[in-house]
Design a protein around this motif. Structure first.
Motif, PDB file in Angstrom:
ATOM      1  N   PRO A 149       0.840  -1.203   0.000  1.00  0.00           N
ATOM      2  CA  PRO A 149       0.000   0.000   0.000  1.00  0.00           C
ATOM      3  C   PRO A 149       0.872   1.249   0.000  1.00  0.00           C
ATOM      4  CG  PRO A 149      -0.773  -1.585   1.638  1.00  0.00           C
ATOM      5  CD  PRO A 149       0.547  -2.093   1.135  1.00  0.00           C
ATOM      6  N   ALA A 150       0.454   2.275  -0.719  1.00  0.00           N
ATOM      7  CA  ALA A 150       1.282   3.472  -0.878  1.00  0.00           C
ATOM      8  C   ALA A 150       1.647   4.100   0.460  1.00  0.00           C
ATOM      9  CB  ALA A 150       0.560   4.483  -1.772  1.00  0.00           C
ATOM     10  N   GLU A 151       0.695   4.085   1.409  1.00  0.00           N
ATOM     11  CA  GLU A 151       0.952   4.722   2.697  1.00  0.00           C
ATOM     12  C   GLU A 151       1.945   3.954   3.560  1.00  0.00           C
ATOM     13  OE1 GLU A 151      -3.116   2.593   2.979  1.00  0.00           O
ATOM     14  OE2 GLU A 151      -1.900   3.688   1.489  1.00  0.00           O
ATOM     15  N   ASP A 152       2.224   2.701   3.214  1.00  0.00           N
ATOM     16  CA  ASP A 152       3.172   1.890   3.981  1.00  0.00           C
ATOM     17  C   ASP A 152       4.582   1.900   3.387  1.00  0.00           C
ATOM     18  OD1 ASP A 152       0.934   1.243   5.394  1.00  0.00           O
ATOM     19  OD2 ASP A 152       0.932  -0.893   4.886  1.00  0.00           O
ATOM     20  N   PHE A 153       4.701   2.396   2.162  1.00  0.00           N
ATOM     21  CA  PHE A 153       5.937   2.173   1.420  1.00  0.00           C
ATOM     22  C   PHE A 153       7.156   2.770   2.122  1.00  0.00           C
ATOM     23  CE2 PHE A 153       9.157   3.313  -1.696  1.00  0.00           C
ATOM     24  CZ  PHE A 153       9.374   2.083  -2.291  1.00  0.00           C
ATOM     25  N   GLU A 154       7.092   4.021   2.545  1.00  0.00           N
ATOM     26  CA  GLU A 154       8.297   4.642   3.108  1.00  0.00           C
ATOM     27  C   GLU A 154       8.718   3.967   4.411  1.00  0.00           C
ATOM     28  OE1 GLU A 154      10.139   8.951   4.411  1.00  0.00           O
ATOM     29  OE2 GLU A 154       8.770   8.799   2.709  1.00  0.00           O
ATOM     30  N   ARG A 155       7.760   3.541   5.228  1.00  0.00           N
ATOM     31  CA  ARG A 155       8.123   2.860   6.477  1.00  0.00           C
ATOM     32  C   ARG A 155       8.885   1.570   6.189  1.00  0.00           C
ATOM     33  NH1 ARG A 155       6.644  -1.387   9.420  1.00  0.00           N
ATOM     34  NH2 ARG A 155       4.975  -1.943   7.968  1.00  0.00           N
TER      35      ARG A 155
END
Length: 280
Positions: A166-172
């Protein structure tokens, strides 16, 4: 290359393994003990005809990559792995750390995980082995170019790798990979491979370059990750990381909470995903 000795060694190694030893379903109609030639070929990602010619002492000289695949398929120890290379006229790889030969103990555990995704990674992110469920979840690593079998490189340079999260999880998740790689570079200063991977990704990915400058360090041992699968949808999975004694290889196991929607989707993946693999 000593073709007769290589052929004899392959036959004997195949004969001492049964289907259950490598995570395959058994068959009551086996006339002789051991794996079939086509089963070894399947595990090693080569054609059955090619493998048969090796056992008949008439095959071409296998590549180093093919020898490594045979060593994994036949569950060879480190000494047997080196012997295989010697018989093929090759010098066994001598790596300062993060070797690609999967330890038999990790493969033994991997073979017994039939209903949950699991794969063996090097400490810099190379996928060294995966079970059928992991191939169904992440894609069959053997079908990718060798460079794209590294999950860190794929995350930062391959749009398909990025789309699996999911896009919102990518940086983490990306940050956790960078922190792991930072720890490896410091632990193995004489090994050029981690440093080369860092240099490559700093040049190729502005995001990687930014995260690298943060100088975060962390060895991943457990996590909760979400995956976007094109068939079964989104799955939230617990990720447990089991380190080898040397710390340079890790068995990563993904499980779903019992009774959860992700558990149901994982069961569906076992049916749908494995069917797809059998067709391909």
């Amino acid at each position: 290359m000593d073709r007769p000795e290589l052929a004899d060694f392959l036959r004997r190694c195949r004969g001492r393994l049964g289907p259950a030893d490598v995570g395959l379903a058994g068959s009551p109609r086996r006339r002789t003990p051991g794996l079939r030639r086509e089963e070894v070929a399947q595990l090693a990602g080569m054609s059955a005809d090619y493998y048969a010619r090796l056992e008949q002492a008439r095959g071409p000289r296998p590549s180093r990559q093919m020898l490594a695949a045979l060593a994994r398929a036949l569950r060879l120890t480190a000494d047997e792995h080196d012997h295989l290379f010697h018989l093929a006229g090759e010098v066994p790889p001598r790596e300062p750390g993060g070797g690609r030969h999967v330890r038999p103990g990790l493969l033994l555990i991997l073979d017994r995980l039939h209903d949950t995704p699991a794969q063996v990674l090097s400490d810099i992110g190379d996928v060294l082995a995966q079970n059928a469920m992991a191939a169904a979840l992440h894609g069959d690593v053997s079908a990718r170019p060798p460079a794209m079998r590294n999950i860190v490189r794929r995350m930062f340079t391959d749009p398909e790798g990025r789309a699996a999260l999911p896009a919102e999880d990518f940086e983490r998740v990306a940050r956790s990979h960078v922190a792991q790689l930072r720890a490896v570079v410091a632990a193995r200063p004489k090994d050029p491979r981690p440093a080369a991977l860092v240099a490559e990704l700093r040049a190729a990915s502005p995001l990687f370059a930014r995260l690298w400058t943060d100088h975060e360090v962390a060895v991943r041992r457990s996590d909760v990750k979400r995956f976007r699968h094109p068939v079964v949808g989104e799955l939230t999975l617990d990720c447990e990381v089991l380190l080898s004694a040397e710390g340079d290889q890790r068995l990563v196991v993904f499980t779903a909470r019992p009774g959860s929607e992700s558990c149901q989707r994982l069961q569906l993946l076992r049916v749908v995903g494995l069917q797809d693999l059998s067709v391909s």
